[in-house]
Design a protein around this motif. Sequence first.
Motif, PDB file in Angstrom:
ATOM      1  N   ALA A  20       0.837  -1.205   0.000  1.00 44.66           N
ATOM      2  CA  ALA A  20       0.000   0.000   0.000  1.00 44.66           C
ATOM      3  C   ALA A  20       0.868   1.249   0.000  1.00 44.66           C
ATOM      4  N   ALA A  21       1.904   1.253   0.820  1.00 43.78           N
ATOM      5  CA  ALA A  21       2.807   2.410   0.856  1.00 43.78           C
ATOM      6  C   ALA A  21       3.454   2.621  -0.509  1.00 43.78           C
ATOM      7  N   ALA A  22       3.907   1.538  -1.133  1.00 41.04           N
ATOM      8  CA  ALA A  22       4.528   1.648  -2.457  1.00 41.04           C
ATOM      9  C   ALA A  22       3.527   2.169  -3.488  1.00 41.04           C
ATOM     10  N   ALA A  23       2.290   1.688  -3.423  1.00 40.00           N
ATOM     11  CA  ALA A  23       1.260   2.142  -4.361  1.00 40.00           C
ATOM     12  C   ALA A  23       0.948   3.621  -4.162  1.00 40.00           C
ATOM     13  N   PHE A  24       0.877   4.068  -2.904  1.00 42.04           N
ATOM     14  CA  PHE A  24       0.631   5.494  -2.651  1.00 42.04           C
ATOM     15  C   PHE A  24       1.815   6.343  -3.094  1.00 42.04           C
ATOM     16  N   GLU A  25       3.017   5.815  -2.969  1.00 38.10           N
ATOM     17  CA  GLU A  25       4.187   6.563  -3.422  1.00 38.10           C
ATOM     18  C   GLU A  25       4.153   6.740  -4.948  1.00 38.10           C
ATOM     19  N   GLU A  26       3.807   5.682  -5.658  1.00 35.43           N
ATOM     20  CA  GLU A  26       3.677   5.776  -7.118  1.00 35.43           C
ATOM     21  C   GLU A  26       2.559   6.732  -7.498  1.00 35.43           C
ATOM     22  N   LEU A  27       1.446   6.641  -6.804  1.00 33.64           N
ATOM     23  CA  LEU A  27       0.309   7.522  -7.074  1.00 33.64           C
ATOM     24  C   LEU A  27       0.681   8.982  -6.820  1.00 33.64           C
TER      25      LEU A  27
END
Length: 98
Positions: A20-27
């Motif tokens: 989730a953290a990685a996905a929010f960072e990409e977003l």
Amino acid sequence: MTTRSNLAGYRGKAGDAAGAAAAFEELLADVLRVLGPDHPHTLTTRHNLADWRGKAGDAAGAAATHKEVLADLLRTFGPDHPDPLAIQAQLEYWRQQE
């Protein structure tokens, strides 16, 4: 972007905090590019990133990101807006977890 944010959050709720953290960072990269740094959605994305970083085991990163988001919320919306109070509480929580 809303769908990506929802998917990132659900990923975390399903037990993958680091994902989730990685996905929010990409977003966040796309949100910044499209909406700019002071848009409410950008600030929310940064807040979500901070929370999932903390839940993934990076309390110091969560606290640092919340501190930055708090400063930007205060600058953008002022001290009477309700969001800075919520972010302040999150900041204190993650500082205690360090």
